[in-house]
Design a protein around this motif. Structure first.
Motif, PDB file in Angstrom:
ATOM      1  N   SER A   1       7.632  -0.954 -16.941  1.00 61.87           N
ATOM      2  CA  SER A   1       6.922  -1.486 -16.151  1.00 61.87           C
ATOM      3  C   SER A   1       6.335  -0.524 -17.750  1.00 61.87           C
ATOM      4  O   SER A   1       5.013  -0.369 -18.000  1.00 61.87           O
ATOM      5  CB  SER A   1       6.160  -2.021 -15.319  1.00 61.87           C
TER       6      SER A   1
ATOM      7  N   THR B   1     -11.654   1.594 -10.867  1.00 60.66           N
ATOM      8  CA  THR B   1     -10.816   1.959  -9.782  1.00 60.66           C
ATOM      9  C   THR B   1     -11.025   3.109  -9.098  1.00 60.66           C
ATOM     10  O   THR B   1     -10.914   3.576  -7.561  1.00 60.66           O
ATOM     11  CB  THR B   1      -9.275   1.659  -9.453  1.00 60.66           C
TER      12      THR B   1
ATOM     13  N   LEU C   1      -2.901   6.456  -3.876  1.00 52.65           N
ATOM     14  CA  LEU C   1      -2.258   5.633  -5.188  1.00 52.65           C
ATOM     15  C   LEU C   1      -1.548   5.120  -5.210  1.00 52.65           C
ATOM     16  O   LEU C   1      -1.723   3.824  -6.088  1.00 52.65           O
ATOM     17  CB  LEU C   1      -1.262   7.437  -5.953  1.00 52.65           C
ATOM     18  N   VAL C   2      -1.007   4.644  -4.587  1.00 53.90           N
ATOM     19  CA  VAL C   2       0.197   2.987  -4.327  1.00 53.90           C
ATOM     20  C   VAL C   2      -1.082   2.140  -4.010  1.00 53.90           C
ATOM     21  O   VAL C   2      -1.068   1.008  -4.743  1.00 53.90           O
ATOM     22  CB  VAL C   2       0.710   3.869  -3.026  1.00 53.90           C
TER      23      VAL C   2
ATOM     24  N   THR D   1      -2.801   0.990  -7.329  1.00 54.95           N
ATOM     25  CA  THR D   1      -1.877   0.725  -7.699  1.00 54.95           C
ATOM     26  C   THR D   1      -2.215  -0.817  -7.273  1.00 54.95           C
ATOM     27  O   THR D   1      -1.755  -1.979  -8.267  1.00 54.95           O
ATOM     28  CB  THR D   1      -0.712   1.140  -7.733  1.00 54.95           C
TER      29      THR D   1
ATOM     30  N   PHE E   1      -5.722  -1.725  -9.351  1.00 53.81           N
ATOM     31  CA  PHE E   1      -5.715  -1.504 -10.814  1.00 53.81           C
ATOM     32  C   PHE E   1      -5.670  -3.288 -10.966  1.00 53.81           C
ATOM     33  O   PHE E   1      -6.443  -3.693 -11.825  1.00 53.81           O
ATOM     34  CB  PHE E   1      -5.321  -0.927 -11.392  1.00 53.81           C
TER      35      PHE E   1
ATOM     36  N   THR F   1      -1.274  -6.751 -15.710  1.00 55.50           N
ATOM     37  CA  THR F   1      -0.921  -7.229 -14.437  1.00 55.50           C
ATOM     38  C   THR F   1       0.363  -7.195 -13.688  1.00 55.50           C
ATOM     39  O   THR F   1       0.219  -6.054 -12.365  1.00 55.50           O
ATOM     40  CB  THR F   1      -1.804  -8.266 -14.236  1.00 55.50           C
TER      41      THR F   1
ATOM     42  N   VAL G   1       1.482  -3.062 -14.304  1.00 58.22           N
ATOM     43  CA  VAL G   1       0.931  -2.488 -12.878  1.00 58.22           C
ATOM     44  C   VAL G   1       1.631  -2.805 -11.774  1.00 58.22           C
ATOM     45  O   VAL G   1       1.912  -1.858 -10.428  1.00 58.22           O
ATOM     46  CB  VAL G   1      -0.790  -2.255 -13.515  1.00 58.22           C
ATOM     47  N   SER G   2       1.287  -4.182 -11.476  1.00 63.14           N
ATOM     48  CA  SER G   2       2.043  -4.512  -9.868  1.00 63.14           C
ATOM     49  C   SER G   2       3.268  -4.170  -9.462  1.00 63.14           C
ATOM     50  O   SER G   2       3.815  -3.868  -8.465  1.00 63.14           O
ATOM     51  CB  SER G   2       2.207  -6.550  -9.873  1.00 63.14           C
TER      52      SER G   2
ATOM     53  N   ILE H   1       5.214  -1.507 -10.550  1.00 62.23           N
ATOM     54  CA  ILE H   1       5.107  -0.251 -10.483  1.00 62.23           C
ATOM     55  C   ILE H   1       4.132   0.189  -9.411  1.00 62.23           C
ATOM     56  O   ILE H   1       5.103   1.377  -8.640  1.00 62.23           O
ATOM     57  CB  ILE H   1       4.424   0.743 -11.048  1.00 62.23           C
ATOM     58  N   GLY H   2       3.126  -0.803  -9.008  1.00 62.21           N
ATOM     59  CA  GLY H   2       2.571  -0.570  -7.532  1.00 62.21           C
ATOM     60  C   GLY H   2       3.757  -0.667  -6.470  1.00 62.21           C
ATOM     61  O   GLY H   2       3.602   0.603  -5.001  1.00 62.21           O
TER      62      GLY H   2
ATOM     63  N   ARG I   1       5.526   1.868  -3.583  1.00 61.85           N
ATOM     64  CA  ARG I   1       5.425   1.514  -1.989  1.00 61.85           C
ATOM     65  C   ARG I   1       6.342   1.563  -2.109  1.00 61.85           C
ATOM     66  O   ARG I   1       6.628   2.215  -0.058  1.00 61.85           O
ATOM     67  CB  ARG I   1       4.640   0.166  -1.501  1.00 61.85           C
TER      68      ARG I   1
END
Lengths: 284, 550, 307
Positions: A23, A96, A207-208, A211, A214, A267, A270-271, A273-274, A278
């Motif tokens: 990602s 964001t 930051l999380v 993500t 975003f 999408t 980024v998800s 990575i989020g 987390r």
């Protein structure tokens, strides 16, 4: 061979799953394209060439001259894609940041003042969370007409309640029995406590949240643009590119498929990575 | 098979080892072995995190994770960890009953007491009629002395008090007439006054049903009076076990000696009161404060009083203990002294001495959770410097000298300054917090349950630190605590609070003279290890030459 | 008593929405000019409309007239079709209800078992697979999934009509698009609700009493896991109306969602305000119902004591 290849990055980022690494790679590629492509000599995403209209991508009968094909006006899909990607990512990033700023500020204010300020902000958060945001944005667009400033405002309003809720809860927690209370008794001025101590401590969580926010902003922006209510031509975003491509599903499916896949990949990455971030924070 | 021996011993644990699985297993319990004879009352004692709960949950295979298991657990003749799934269910139904720490959580909140009892009874009487089961459920509740048993069946757990819920849990655990009852901290979540009743009930069950009991607890006071055997657990291992009298009177392992020392009570016979002539440091004069949950309550005057005509004084160099149960108003008193909460009426005065740093910050606070009260991202040194910077100390060298002086006062090594709070031990963190409070040269230090979050070993060091501060710097300390042992050990004056009212304000030496308010007496009676006090009271110079400690 | 305050709060919320719409309408300039094109309407006709719809007098008078009209269901005339706005919206309602209803069924039928399975297999291979699929489903935009379905099932395989309304074949693709997307999110909620319930001390204590796993799941896990789900489900169903605006456009479905988009494009404020108030009314009503349902399910709530 393959074992060695897959072990190497794993050692560089301990505990980072392969999906998250891919990602990040994808996002890096996207960002590089956005930055580099405009500086390449002789490229223009708006150049119309009716002789080369509706050319398919490479592998489906197309040529490397337009490796992702061309659209109904003979414009190069790849170049248009890069330009759209730039618009969409910039909007999502800007939005964001705006919503993180608004949300965090309100959240900390609510936690600091408590009382009616808190109740007002919490009520607004609840209201925002319970109404589907796309309806709100459509309504605002109808009332105030379609323009880019309103559009940015709408996107920036999206998701602020998430930041507000989190920062309020975390500030309250550290106020109750934690270091905020301690610094207050030591006579620290409030702005210093919040800016120098609370913010750095909740930054990773925010930051999380960003993500998570975003990709949803990307979805909102592309949905509105797809419906013809967001970014207007001559500007292009991934959403309105797909919206226009929709009319050519039978004659030039790639016009819609290419931005569609790109939106999905953005999408998704980024998800992923989020999710990973987390997990890391949850474990720490 | 040696079935006689197994019948004699209801429970046998051999070389139990439990580790959290994974690439590198984390050992949680190691090499634990013990036996419980039929009808025995076995207490497994240890601080939180010692592995005692994991041990007792593993005895019913109730661990919340998939462990790496070593050793053997035999209960009621069954090797627990080699039972099949269906055998395990039968084992749980028939051989062991379990009582949990928080009875309200251990009962399903969205179902009535009755439905949970009937569901369990159904396991034993699958073909019984509903009204038959209901009669049995009522009998079971009566068996644990729950008044109005029949009505209780149709209500929800949250509508009962904690003590009654724990009785329901005991009734549920006893439905299958088990050979062994495991009670995991059964009184920790309960009010002091009902703790004894629940323990008495367990005793009664044991007598009536010839039951074997395994009690898991951190509270030595319970253990002394009731258990036949004690095993002390520390860091996942058993450090010592044996008959209660042996362990209590002559603990062999160093850890259990410390544990028992910390739990024993030292008689406050030192001379106090002369510090009362020192100049005043803090006065509460007829202070009132009431909290209202809503504006309507405020109008109607229905509020929770946190201070009612509260008056007391703290003098220089004196340690005044503010004692009371939760909700007695002691934390509010601290917040008012700090200026965080303003009183409805009355005056709180701090009397600044000439050495005081700033009259506004003359009262400083030491918190219950020291690590939480430090910014986790900043080095200790930076945090201490920041306090001084905020108050206008521009000169870095002067700051450094001041910090060095104070860290020395609290007995903190220089290496600690370079660390972040996460890497401090509980005792170090607490001393950092004390040092930070002292930076501003206050005259009064408020310590809010300063020992509740640290290990018994460190508690002693912190108390010594307080002693040093008041002697060397003449600082007055307002100690907020529910733990009378701490009070007896260090305080000069005791103020007992109940519902915001001052019930006692006396020198600590008068505290147990037997002429106290009934509420104070209740606090003393509820004290773990109070038997030691009473024995000592009867024979002040008796043969037990333990210097007041048992 | 508490029920009464809830009702009162619902009424106040509605009133706030009506007022906000009124303010927005006035803030956008002359509403009559927004509804009618002044070029092909005579001045007299405009004045007549102003009179009829209460755009005369002070702003306060206008406000009362407006509230009164709303109260009587008079929202004005749609400038797209020159018909009463309320009936324009109402005739689109069945199509949307059909779509949302079927999608909600898909969401629940897929989400509940799959999420529960993931929770039971917490951390295992099945759990990770389900969670990955859920991430994909969440990241896939409605319109991309919709167009992909059209490309696959209509353009390539020619199995289903790409758009239209009336037969069950028309319903399949839009329902799948919305239902699966929401199921991806719902699965996560179900998973975490079941996980939380599984960790409850009462589940451990039921196990200690020797209850079977199935019985524990049925009687202890599900009732507790229901509580958070009751709160989130209506929110997700509500968001289906929003998703409908995109999906109905993709599949040419004649529902309220597409009507929103069309009336935004045409600036048909009369129709739009009907939709807003309808959505608001639905949300407020469902919130009220959720509160009551919650009280029924959780005896600890204050409302439950009241009943």
């Amino acid at each position: 061979m393959s074992v060695v290849a897959s072990e190497k990055p794993a050692r560089r980022f301990p505990g980072m799953p392969l999906a998250a690494q891919i990602s990040i790679l994808w996002l890096v590629v996207c960002l590089s394209l956005i930055i580099i492509v405009p500086f390449l000599p002789g490229v223009s995403e708006t150049k119309v060439n009716l002789l080369t209209r509706l050319k398919p991508p490479v592998g489906f009968g197309g040529t490397w001259a337009h490796f992702l094909g061309t659209d109904d006006l003979g414009r190069d899909i790849f170049l248009r894609l890069v330009a759209s990607l730039r618009t969409s990512l910039a909007l999502a990033l800007g939005a964001t940041i705006i919503s993180a700023f608004i949300g965090t500020t309100l959240g900390i204010l609510a936690a600091h003042f408590r009382g009616w300020v808190d109740q007002l902000i919490v009520a607004a958060v609840d209201a925002q969370a319970s109404v589907p945001f796309i309806i709100v944005s459509l309504t605002l667009t109808a009332f105030f007409g379609n323009n880019i400033f309103l559009f940015i405002f709408i996107l920036g309003m999206f998701g602020w309640e998430r930041f507000a809720r989190l920062s309020r809860a975390m500030t309250l927690a550290s106020r109750g029995r934690g270091y905020v209370l301690a610094m207050n008794t030591l006579g620290f001025p409030w702005p210093r406590i919040y800016l120098r101590h609370v913010l750095p401590n909740i930054a990773s969580t925010l930051l999380v949240t960003a993500t998570i926010n975003f990709p949803e902003v990307i979805l909102l922006e592309t949905s509105l643009s797809f419906l013809g209510l967001g970014i207007q031509p001559p500007m292009s975003s991934l959403g309105n590119m797909l919206g226009f491509g929709r009319s050519y599903l039978l004659t030039g499916w790639w016009i819609a498929v290419v931005p569609g896949i790109t939106i999905f990949l953005c999408t998704l990455t980024v998800s992923i990575i989020g999710d990973w971030a987390r997990n890391v924070i949850g474990r720490a | 098979m040696n079935s006689d021996k197994i019948a004699e011993r209801v429970c046998r644990v051999e070389n139990l080892g439990i580790a959290l699985g994974g690439d590198q297993p984390i050992p949680l319990v190691e090499d634990v072995s013990f036996e419980i004879a039929k009808g025995g009352y076995f207490a497994l004692v240890g601080e939180s995190g010692s592995g005692k709960s994991i041990t007792c949950h593993s005895m019913m295979r109730l661990l919340p994770f998939k462990p790496e298991f070593k050793g053997r657990i035999v209960i009621d003749g069954q090797d627990v960890w080699s039972l099949s799934r269906s055998q395990l269910i039968q084992f749980r139904r028939k051989s062991v009953g379990m009582v949990f720490q928080d009875p309200l959580a251990a009962l399903n909140p969205v179902r009535t007491i009755g439905s949970q009892m009937l569901e369990t009874l159904r396991l034993y009487y699958p073909s019984a009629r509903a009204d038959e089961l209901r009669t049995r459920a009522i009998d079971a509740l009566k068996g644990v002395h729950i008044p109005m048993a029949e009505q209780r069946l149709d209500i929800y757990p949250h509508q009962l008090s904690g003590g009654l819920n724990q009785r329901v849990m005991i009734a549920l655990a006893m439905l299958g007439d088990p050979a062994l009852l495991i009670a995991d901290e059964p009184t920790t979540a309960l009010d002091m006054s009902v703790q004894a009743e629940v323990l008495d009930l367990i005793d009664e069950m044991r007598r009536k049903n010839n039951l074997t009991v395994l009690l898991v607890t951190h509270d030595l006071g319970i253990v002394r009076d009731r258990a036949t055997h004690i095993a002390v657990m520390h860091k996942g291992r058993l450090v010592e076990q044996g008959p209660t009298a042996e362990i209590v009177n002559a603990p062999k392992a160093e850890y259990s000696r410390e544990l028992f020392n910390a739990a024993s009570v030292e008689w406050p016979d030192r001379e106090t009161g002369k510090l009362r002539h020192n100049p005043l440091a803090l006065t509460f004069d007829d202070v009132n404060k009431t909290f209202y949950s809503t504006a309507r309550d405020r109008k109607a005057g229905i509020g929770v009083p946190a201070a009612k005509s509260m008056s007391f004084t703290v003098h220089r160099g004196e340690i005044v203990a503010l004692v009371g149960e939760s909700g007695s108003g002691k934390t509010t008193a601290a917040k008012m002294a700090l200026g965080l909460v303003s009183p409805d009426s009355g005056r709180i005065t701090t009397h600044a001495s000439e050495q005081s740093g700033s009259p506004k910050l003359n009262v400083q606070m030491v918190f219950q959770h020291p690590r939480d009260s430090l910014d986790p991202l900043m080095k200790v040194d930076d945090q201490l410097h920041e306090v001084l910077k905020v108050h206008g100390w521009r000169d870095a060298a002067a700051r450094k000298a001041h910090i060095a002086q104070i860290t020395q006062d609290v007995g903190l090594g220089a290496h600690v300054l370079e660390r972040r709070p996460t890497y401090l031990s509980g005792g170090e963190a607490q001393r950092v917090v004390i040092a930070r409070a002292l930076l501003l040269k206050p005259d009064v230090l408020i310590a809010d349950e300063p020992l509740s979050a640290v290990d018994v070993r460190i508690q002693k060091h912190i108390l010594e630190c307080f002693q040093r501060l008041r002697e060397r710097l003449g600082i007055a300390i307002l100690l907020i605590t529910h733990d009378l042992r701490v009070v007896f050990e260090i305080a000069d004056q005791v103020v007992v609070l109940r519902n915001g009212e001052v019930i006692e304000d006396i020198p600590v030496s008068l505290f147990t003279d037997g002429k106290r308010h009934e509420y104070t007496q209740m606090l003393i009676d509820a004290m773990p290890g109070k038997t030691a006090v009473q024995v000592h009271q009867i024979e002040p110079h008796g043969a037990v030459a333990t210097n007041g400690r048992i | 008593m508490l029920l009464l305050t809830r009702l009162l709060r619902a009424v106040v919320s509605l009133w706030v929405i009506v007022t906000l719409v009124f303010v927005a309408l006035r803030a956008t300039g002359d509403p009559i000019l927004a509804i009618f094109n002044p070029d092909d309407t005579t001045q007299a006709a405009l004045d007549a409309y102003r009179e009829q719809w209460g755009y005369t007098g002070t702003i306060l008078q206008q406000y009362f007239t407006y509230v009164n009209n709303v109260f009587h269901g008079a929202f004005g005339i749609s400038n797209m079709s020159n018909r009463d706005a309320l009936s324009v919206v109402l005739e689109r309602l069945p199509a949307t209800l059909q779509l949302v209803g079927c999608s909600a069924v898909v969401m629940i039928v897929v989400g509940v078992p799959v999420g529960a399975l993931a929770a039971i297999d917490n951390g295992g291979r099945l759990d990770r697979t389900i969670m990955s699929l859920s991430t994909v489903g969440f990241a896939l935009p409605n319109f991309v999934l919709g167009l992909a379905l059209i490309l696959l099932l209509s353009v390539n395989l020619r199995l289903l009509p790409s758009n239209g309304y009336g037969s069950w074949q028309n319903l399949i693709m839009p329902v799948l698009t919305i239902g699966l997307a929401k199921a991806a999110i719902f699965t996560r909620f179900v998973r975490s609700a079941v996980l939380d319930a599984l960790r409850l001390s009462c589940v451990t204590s039921a196990r200690a009493r020797g209850l079977g796993e199935f019985q524990i799941f049925l009687h202890h896990v599900i009732p507790n896991a229901m509580l958070p789900l009751v709160t989130i489900t209506p929110l997700l169903v509500g968001s289906m109306i929003a998703a409908g605006s995109v999906v109905e456009s993709v599949f040419g479905w004649p529902g309220v969602g597409r009507l929103i988009v069309d009336s935004v494009a045409q600036r048909d404020l009369a129709v739009l305000q009907v939709i807003i108030m309808m959505v608001a009314f639905l949300m407020i009503a469902t919130n009220l119902i959720v509160d009551l349902a919650y009280a029924k399910l959780d005896p600890r709530t204050a409302l439950a004591h009241n009943n």
